[in-house]
Write a protein that holds these residues in place. Structure first.
Motif, mmCIF file in Angstrom:
data_model
loop_
_atom_site.group_PDB
_atom_site.id
_atom_site.type_symbol
_atom_site.label_atom_id
_atom_site.label_comp_id
_atom_site.label_asym_id
_atom_site.label_seq_id
_atom_site.Cartn_x
_atom_site.Cartn_y
_atom_site.Cartn_z
ATOM 1 N N SER A 95 -3.442 18.341 -69.857
ATOM 2 C CA SER A 95 -4.255 18.663 -68.678
ATOM 3 C C SER A 95 -4.656 20.135 -68.625
ATOM 4 N N ILE A 96 -4.143 20.955 -69.525
ATOM 5 C CA ILE A 96 -4.455 22.390 -69.531
ATOM 6 C C ILE A 96 -5.800 22.582 -70.221
ATOM 7 N N GLN A 97 -6.747 23.165 -69.471
ATOM 8 C CA GLN A 97 -8.109 23.334 -69.976
ATOM 9 C C GLN A 97 -8.653 24.700 -69.602
ATOM 10 N N GLY A 98 -9.254 25.360 -70.565
ATOM 11 C CA GLY A 98 -9.913 26.629 -70.311
ATOM 12 C C GLY A 98 -11.409 26.443 -70.264
ATOM 13 N N SER A 99 -12.084 27.262 -69.461
ATOM 14 C CA SER A 99 -13.543 27.187 -69.378
ATOM 15 C C SER A 99 -14.102 28.528 -68.923
ATOM 16 N N MET A 100 -15.318 28.784 -69.332
ATOM 17 C CA MET A 100 -16.038 29.961 -68.859
ATOM 18 C C MET A 100 -16.731 29.565 -67.563
ATOM 19 N N THR A 101 -16.579 30.394 -66.529
ATOM 20 C CA THR A 101 -17.185 30.098 -65.235
ATOM 21 C C THR A 101 -18.309 31.072 -64.905
ATOM 22 N N GLY A 102 -18.538 32.001 -65.780
ATOM 23 C CA GLY A 102 -19.590 32.990 -65.612
ATOM 24 C C GLY A 102 -19.736 33.760 -66.903
ATOM 25 N N GLU A 103 -20.635 34.727 -66.907
ATOM 26 C CA GLU A 103 -20.876 35.495 -68.117
ATOM 27 C C GLU A 103 -19.639 36.304 -68.532
ATOM 28 N N THR A 104 -18.923 36.823 -67.551
ATOM 29 C CA THR A 104 -17.730 37.621 -67.846
ATOM 30 C C THR A 104 -16.519 37.097 -67.086
ATOM 31 N N GLU A 105 -16.489 35.798 -66.850
ATOM 32 C CA GLU A 105 -15.398 35.210 -66.091
ATOM 33 C C GLU A 105 -15.056 33.834 -66.640
ATOM 34 N N GLY A 106 -13.772 33.575 -66.724
ATOM 35 C CA GLY A 106 -13.310 32.270 -67.178
ATOM 36 C C GLY A 106 -12.039 31.907 -66.445
ATOM 37 N N ARG A 107 -11.592 30.687 -66.640
ATOM 38 C CA ARG A 107 -10.348 30.260 -66.000
ATOM 39 C C ARG A 107 -9.655 29.232 -66.872
ATOM 40 N N VAL A 108 -8.354 29.163 -66.675
ATOM 41 C CA VAL A 108 -7.546 28.158 -67.344
ATOM 42 C C VAL A 108 -6.858 27.366 -66.242
ATOM 43 N N ASP A 109 -7.062 26.067 -66.243
ATOM 44 C CA ASP A 109 -6.498 25.184 -65.228
ATOM 45 C C ASP A 109 -5.478 24.247 -65.848
ATOM 46 N N ALA A 110 -4.417 24.006 -65.109
ATOM 47 C CA ALA A 110 -3.481 22.936 -65.429
ATOM 48 C C ALA A 110 -3.740 21.869 -64.365
ATOM 49 N N LEU A 111 -4.359 20.784 -64.760
ATOM 50 C CA LEU A 111 -4.874 19.803 -63.818
ATOM 51 C C LEU A 111 -3.883 18.722 -63.409
ATOM 52 N N ALA A 112 -2.751 18.647 -64.071
ATOM 53 C CA ALA A 112 -1.744 17.660 -63.665
ATOM 54 C C ALA A 112 -1.321 17.973 -62.232
#
Length: 107
Positions: free
Chosen positions: A51-68
């Motif tokens: 469930s751990i997923q990283g993504s870019m949310t902007g040009e200089t911003e990203g996040r890593v979520d643990a969705l469980a």
């Protein structure tokens, strides 16, 4: 539960080259945090790890979520089980390298 990686909006406007370098550093930091968190996550069924997923949310911003749904309880523990941190330690390991890359990009 999530960890965000971003460059402060208080920093002055960047050149196109600096912006590209910061984008690459942010993308790498997100991927590194995701990989390290997956490596640190305790495994029973493997659902938390997957469930751990990283993504870019902007040009200089990203996040890593643990969705469980229980991810936060594993990270911080409960009154009945001890903490098994995986996401925050992963971010703390990657932070110095990321900060150095951003500093180099803006010089």
């Amino acid at each position: 539960m999530s960890i965000s990686v971003r460059v402060s909006s208080r920093v002055p406007a960047y050149t196109a080259r600096s912006l590209a370098l910061i984008n690459a550093a942010t993308r790498k930091a997100v991927m590194d945090i995701e990989g390290r968190a997956k490596g640190r996550a305790p495994v029973d069924t493997g659902f938390l790890r997957s469930s751990i997923q990283g993504s870019m949310t902007g040009e200089t911003e990203g996040r890593v979520d643990a969705l469980a749904h229980y991810a936060v309880f594993v990270e911080f523990g409960t009154s009945r089980m001890g903490a098994q941190p995986y996401l925050i330690p992963a971010a703390e390991e990657v932070a110095p390298v990321y900060k150095q890359a951003v500093k180099a990009a803006v010089k």
